[in-house]
Write a protein that holds these residues in place. Structure first.
Motif, short mmCIF file in Angstrom:
data_model
loop_
_atom_site.label_atom_id
_atom_site.label_comp_id
_atom_site.label_asym_id
_atom_site.label_seq_id
_atom_site.Cartn_x
_atom_site.Cartn_y
_atom_site.Cartn_z
N ASP A 597 0.85 -1.18 0.00
CA ASP A 597 0.00 0.00 0.00
C ASP A 597 0.89 1.24 0.00
OD1 ASP A 597 -2.18 1.61 0.14
OD2 ASP A 597 -2.83 0.99 2.13
N THR A 598 0.46 2.30 -0.66
CA THR A 598 1.26 3.52 -0.71
C THR A 598 0.52 4.66 -0.02
OG1 THR A 598 0.31 4.08 -2.87
CG2 THR A 598 2.40 2.90 -2.85
N THR A 599 1.29 5.58 0.52
CA THR A 599 0.68 6.71 1.21
C THR A 599 0.00 7.65 0.20
OG1 THR A 599 2.76 7.95 1.10
CG2 THR A 599 2.34 6.65 3.08
N ARG A 600 -1.04 8.31 0.67
CA ARG A 600 -1.72 9.27 -0.17
C ARG A 600 -0.76 10.42 -0.50
NH1 ARG A 600 -7.27 8.83 -0.59
NH2 ARG A 600 -8.22 7.30 0.80
N PRO A 601 -0.95 11.06 -1.66
CA PRO A 601 -0.01 12.10 -2.07
C PRO A 601 0.12 13.25 -1.06
CG PRO A 601 -1.39 11.44 -3.92
CD PRO A 601 -1.92 10.73 -2.71
N GLY A 602 -0.96 13.64 -0.41
CA GLY A 602 -0.88 14.78 0.50
C GLY A 602 -0.74 14.40 1.95
N ALA A 603 -0.51 13.10 2.26
CA ALA A 603 -0.49 12.66 3.65
C ALA A 603 0.64 13.28 4.44
CB ALA A 603 -0.42 11.14 3.71
N ALA A 604 1.85 13.29 3.89
CA ALA A 604 3.00 13.84 4.61
C ALA A 604 2.81 15.33 4.88
CB ALA A 604 4.28 13.61 3.81
N ARG A 605 2.31 16.04 3.88
CA ARG A 605 2.07 17.47 4.07
C ARG A 605 0.97 17.71 5.11
NH1 ARG A 605 -0.45 21.60 -0.28
NH2 ARG A 605 0.06 23.55 0.77
N ALA A 606 -0.05 16.86 5.11
CA ALA A 606 -1.14 17.01 6.08
C ALA A 606 -0.62 16.83 7.50
CB ALA A 606 -2.24 16.00 5.79
N VAL A 607 0.21 15.80 7.74
CA VAL A 607 0.76 15.57 9.07
C VAL A 607 1.64 16.74 9.48
CG1 VAL A 607 2.32 14.10 10.41
CG2 VAL A 607 0.61 13.07 8.91
N GLU A 608 2.44 17.23 8.55
CA GLU A 608 3.32 18.37 8.85
C GLU A 608 2.50 19.60 9.25
OE1 GLU A 608 6.55 21.23 6.50
OE2 GLU A 608 5.77 19.42 5.55
N ARG A 609 1.42 19.85 8.55
CA ARG A 609 0.61 21.04 8.84
C ARG A 609 -0.21 20.86 10.12
NH1 ARG A 609 -2.13 23.20 3.38
NH2 ARG A 609 -3.10 24.57 4.91
N LEU A 610 -0.60 19.62 10.44
CA LEU A 610 -1.25 19.38 11.72
C LEU A 610 -0.30 19.70 12.86
CD1 LEU A 610 -3.19 16.06 11.01
CD2 LEU A 610 -4.20 18.30 11.45
N HIS A 611 0.96 19.31 12.72
CA HIS A 611 1.96 19.63 13.74
C HIS A 611 2.15 21.15 13.83
CE1 HIS A 611 3.88 15.37 13.29
NE2 HIS A 611 2.76 15.35 13.99
N ALA A 612 2.14 21.81 12.68
CA ALA A 612 2.30 23.28 12.69
C ALA A 612 1.14 23.97 13.40
CB ALA A 612 2.41 23.79 11.25
N LEU A 613 -0.03 23.34 13.41
CA LEU A 613 -1.19 23.89 14.11
C LEU A 613 -1.17 23.57 15.60
CD1 LEU A 613 -4.03 23.02 11.54
CD2 LEU A 613 -3.13 25.30 12.08
N GLY A 614 -0.11 22.89 16.04
CA GLY A 614 0.01 22.56 17.46
C GLY A 614 -0.70 21.28 17.86
N LEU A 615 -1.02 20.44 16.91
CA LEU A 615 -1.74 19.20 17.19
C LEU A 615 -0.78 18.01 17.18
CD1 LEU A 615 -4.83 19.80 14.87
CD2 LEU A 615 -4.69 20.20 17.33
N ARG A 616 -0.99 17.08 18.11
CA ARG A 616 -0.21 15.85 18.13
C ARG A 616 -0.88 14.83 17.22
NH1 ARG A 616 1.06 14.32 24.29
NH2 ARG A 616 2.28 12.74 23.20
N THR A 617 -0.11 13.96 16.60
CA THR A 617 -0.66 12.94 15.71
C THR A 617 -0.35 11.56 16.25
OG1 THR A 617 1.33 13.06 14.33
CG2 THR A 617 -0.59 14.36 13.63
N VAL A 618 -1.32 10.65 16.09
CA VAL A 618 -1.19 9.27 16.53
C VAL A 618 -1.64 8.38 15.38
CG1 VAL A 618 -1.97 7.52 18.17
CG2 VAL A 618 -1.63 9.88 18.93
N LEU A 619 -0.84 7.35 15.06
CA LEU A 619 -1.22 6.36 14.05
C LEU A 619 -1.83 5.17 14.76
CD1 LEU A 619 -1.27 5.44 11.11
CD2 LEU A 619 1.03 4.52 11.42
#
Length: 781
Positions: A597-619
């Motif tokens: 399976d491959t990551t969606r094209p905008g997934a890395a950018r989305a995670v990066e911008r969530l971090h920029a908004l001050g949000l923690r991410t969990v997989l």
């Protein structure tokens, strides 16, 4: 004809002629939408809700901006009783069906503003000369005051008629509204001016009146400029406000306008026997034709032809999408070029466009916490202002002021205190924000969801289908000595072409994508070779004869001993959470194909911008540790939970909440539904299952994880606008009521300030129509 109904059908959940829909199973509440006419301020909203709340088991939410009341009531309470309750409160009411009077188009009387514009023009022609002559001493000619009185009388009686009628209606029901305040202000200034002219000496020829912005105190003073200025400014403000409020719902109306009325039905996939029918007569399984420049009539699957579709109004994606046989298409999308024959899969209320519209309507029926507080305040505000105006007038009379000065001060207080801005502060911003979100492919179910979006501090992300595409792709080809990658792939694809397994489809797609960036492929000119003696071995692989050679594509455990260059590849692939298959030619292993399976094209950018908004991410995924760690490392997700069952996913969410975190869960599958429901906020991909979408507060129509970022940013921006609106609405009254109480505010200026405050609130909300996510260019629709 197959696929065509004989007539129209009743949409699921509708009750013909009542606008009522079951909210659940037997014994549960019924939802009814009412169009409420005659509401002018937040006090009206509070009064309607209070009147409906007197019926046992009934709760309601009334929206001033849309002129709608959403009522939850027991099945035994008839709609007629709800209508009667609203009418007893002094307003008009009529049940709505889901398709009636869309949000943003207020349902009150006078939705067609032609009469309102004419009234404003005539009032202006009468009022402007009075205002100029009254406020410019040099323009005051002999007996000017009598000419102004004759011009002001029709304004006070006819121009302000709507205020007087509203005040009388409220009086009959022993209530007070904005109309009460304006009507009393106009009549008080007019009657005082008549008294001054006829009995107070102001009618003396040659009388001059100095210019003043305050209440004034001269016995001979007349307030005809206030008599005409108050209704002129309030009527102008109300007209502009109504037109601006309609613009707040423009995004939703634009979605509604995508619905196709007629369709070119055809007899079958070949496209024969074409004839136009109403789209309501098309049933699932029926076929229809789409030509360039036409909109796709309903959701379906392309069975013939090819076209380029503009999907921007539904998903916010500005890049056109190509559609061909086997592709799904959505009703309302625009055909930019090419013709299609489509088999309908959903019609009416079951289409994606209808679901989007219904979700946005649902969102705009709710209220934010701040608006509920504002409505409660407004419910007692108007009576309190009336009492305060009487008290202030009495105080000035007792303090020795002239009757004229005291009455004029009371008039200014009545006019300046109208709580219009308070009632519009939240619903206009909510209308605009939810409409803008729909344009960007973000469907928000209600204002409470906006509030939770702002409060979350952790985003829990599913892997398969959310961060990844959920489809197998060929990622690497490792060959033995003497073999070319292109030749190996051509032979393997020839055999796999006869297989329906996801691995087989991935190998075939890789072979067909000649010149691909990641994968070698056979030359585009090479025709697919013929395959003989094909055998599919469950759990093992496939085999066949290609050009006289025996070709097998096998799982590593079924292959013969791998040579040194290939021996470690399966283990490495397994550690990384990928799948390896071995290609054998004439019994000898010649290559290992690595798929995954491959990551969606905008997934890395989305995670990066969530971090920029001050949000923690969990997989959080049900996959094994190899795949989970690989995706987390690739995207930069810090916390990972793998091999999680649906129950375990819900437990992880509860653990996060117990640790003091406020989690939102993003998912798309049935196995995510429990976690979506347990989280502070659930966010579902629109391409996911109905169970996931039903459990979520936010649905992402776009097949793009970046829409999660857009949802958070939009919520923060919308709530900032709501906050500034409410701050202004409260501050305006807090500041200007005392100014009016001490006699420093002319009633005409009070009317101008009151109208301006409402327009300022609506204009501030309208800025959300052009909001763009950070970093998005002109392509973000």
């Amino acid at each position: 004809m197959t696929g065509i109904a004989a007539g129209g059908t009743l949409r699921t959940g509708e009750t013909a002629g009542t606008g009522a829909a079951r909210d659940g199973g037997a014994g549960e509440l019924v939802t009814t939408d009412l169009a409420v006419g005659g509401m002018t301020c937040a006090a009206c909203v509070a009064r309607v809700e209070k009147r409906l709340g007197r019926i046992e088991g009934v709760t309601s939410g009334v929206n001033l901006a849309t002129g709608r009341a959403r009522v939850l009531h027991p099945p035994e309470v008839p709609v007629e009783r709800l209508v009667a309750a609203v009418e007893r409160a002094g307003y008009t009411a009529a049940p709505l069906s889901p398709g009636d009077a869309g949000p943003g188009a207020p349902a009150e009387e006078g939705a067609d503003d032609t009469e309102a514009r004419l009234r404003v023009v005539l009032v202006a022609l009468l009022a402007l000369p009075v205002m100029v002559v009254s406020m410019v001493p040099a323009a005051q000619f002999l007996n000017w005051q009598w000419v102004c009185f004759l011009l002001a009388a029709p304004v006070a009686l006819w121009g302000a008629e709507s205020f007087h009628r509203g005040a009388l209606r409220a009086l009959r029901h022993r209530t007070a509204t904005m109309d009460t305040l304006v009507s009393l202000g106009v009549l008080a200034s007019f009657l005082w001016s008549a008294y001054a002219l006829f009995l107070g000496g102001a009618g003396t020829p040659g009388m001059r009146m100095p210019f003043s912005l305050s209440a004034g105190s001269a016995d001979a003073h007349v307030y005809l400029e206030a008599t005409v200025g108050v209704p002129l400014f309030v009527l102008c403000g109300r007209l502009l406000e109504t037109r601006a409020r309609r613009r707040t719902g423009s995004a939703l109306r634009a979605l509604a306008e995508l619905a196709v009325k007629d369709v070119s039905a055809v007899d079958g996939p070949e496209g024969g026997g074409e004839h136009r029918i109403p789209v309501e007569r098309l049933l699932p399984g029926g076929h229809f034709l789409v030509r360039p420049g036409e909109r796709v009539a309903t959701d379906g699957v392309v069975v013939r032809g090819g076209a380029v579709l503009d999907v921007s109004m539904l998903t916010g994606e500005s890049v056109p999408v190509e559609a061909g046989p086997g592709d799904r298409v959505t009703g309302g999308t625009l055909d930019l070029g090419g013709s299609l024959v489509v088999r309908a899969t959903a019609v009416g209320a079951d289409t994606q466009l209808a679901r989007i519209t219904a979700l946005v309507v649902e969102a705009q029926a709710g209220k934010a916490r701040a608006q509920r507080l504002a409505d409660r305040v407004a419910g007692v505000f108007v009576p309190a202002v009336l009492a305060l105006a009487v008290a202030v007038t009495a105080f000035w009379l007792g303090a020795g002021a002239t009757a004229q000065g005291a009455v004029t001060t009371g008039v200014a207080m009545l006019v300046v205190a109208c709580p219009c801005a308070l009632g519009l502060a939240t619903p206009t911003a909510l209308l605009t924000a939810t409409g803008r979100g729909a344009q960007l492919g973000v469907l928000i179910k209600g204002p409470e969801v906006l509030e939770r979006l702002r409060e979350i501090d952790t985003v829990v992300l599913d892997k398969t289908g959310t961060l990844t595409t959920g489809r197998m792709r060929l990622l690497d080809t490792v060959t033995a000595a003497g073999w070319e990658r292109g030749e190996v792939l051509r032979l393997a694809a020839a055999v796999e072409r006869l297989s329906e397994h996801p691995i087989g489809r991935a190998v075939v797609e890789a072979a067909e994508s000649a010149g691909g960036r990641e994968l070698p492929a056979a030359p585009a000119s090479a025709p697919p070779p013929e395959v003989g003696a094909f055998v599919a071995m469950a759990g093992t692989g496939v085999s066949g004869t290609v050009g006289g050679r025996r070709v097998r594509v096998l799982r590593p455990h079924a292959a013969t001993g791998l040579p040194g260059t290939l021996a470690g590849v399966p283990a490495e692939a397994d550690a990384a959470g990928r799948t390896a298959v071995v290609v054998e030619v004439d019994g000898a292993p010649v290559a290992v194909l690595v798929l995954g399976d491959t990551t969606r094209p905008g997934a890395a950018r989305a995670v990066e911008r969530l971090h920029a908004l001050g949000l923690r991410t969990v997989l959080l995924t049900g996959d094994g540790p190899g795949a989970a760690r690989r995706v987390a490392a690739e995207l930069g997700v810090g916390e990972v939970h793998w091999s999680a069952s649906p129950e375990r996913k819900a437990e992880v969410v509860e653990e996060l909440r117990a640790a003091g975190r406020v989690p939102a869960v993003v998912g798309d599958g049935v196995n995510d539904a429990v976690a979506l429901a347990r989280a502070e906020l659930g966010i579902a991909l629109g391409t996911g299952t109905d169970a996931a979408i039903g459990a979520a507060g936010v649905t992402l129509v776009r097949d793009d994880i970046l829409a999660v970022v857009h949802a958070v940013e939009l919520a923060r921006r919308a709530l900032a606008v709501i906050g500034s609106n409410l701050t202004w609405a409260f501050s305006y009254n807090v500041l200007l009521i005392p100014v009016a109480a001490v006699g420093l505010l002319h009633p005409m200026l009070a009317a101008l300030a009151m109208s301006g405050s409402s327009l300022l609130v609506v204009a501030n909300s309208l800025r959300l129509r052009t909001w763009r996510p950070r970093g998005e260019g002109a392509g973000s629709r």
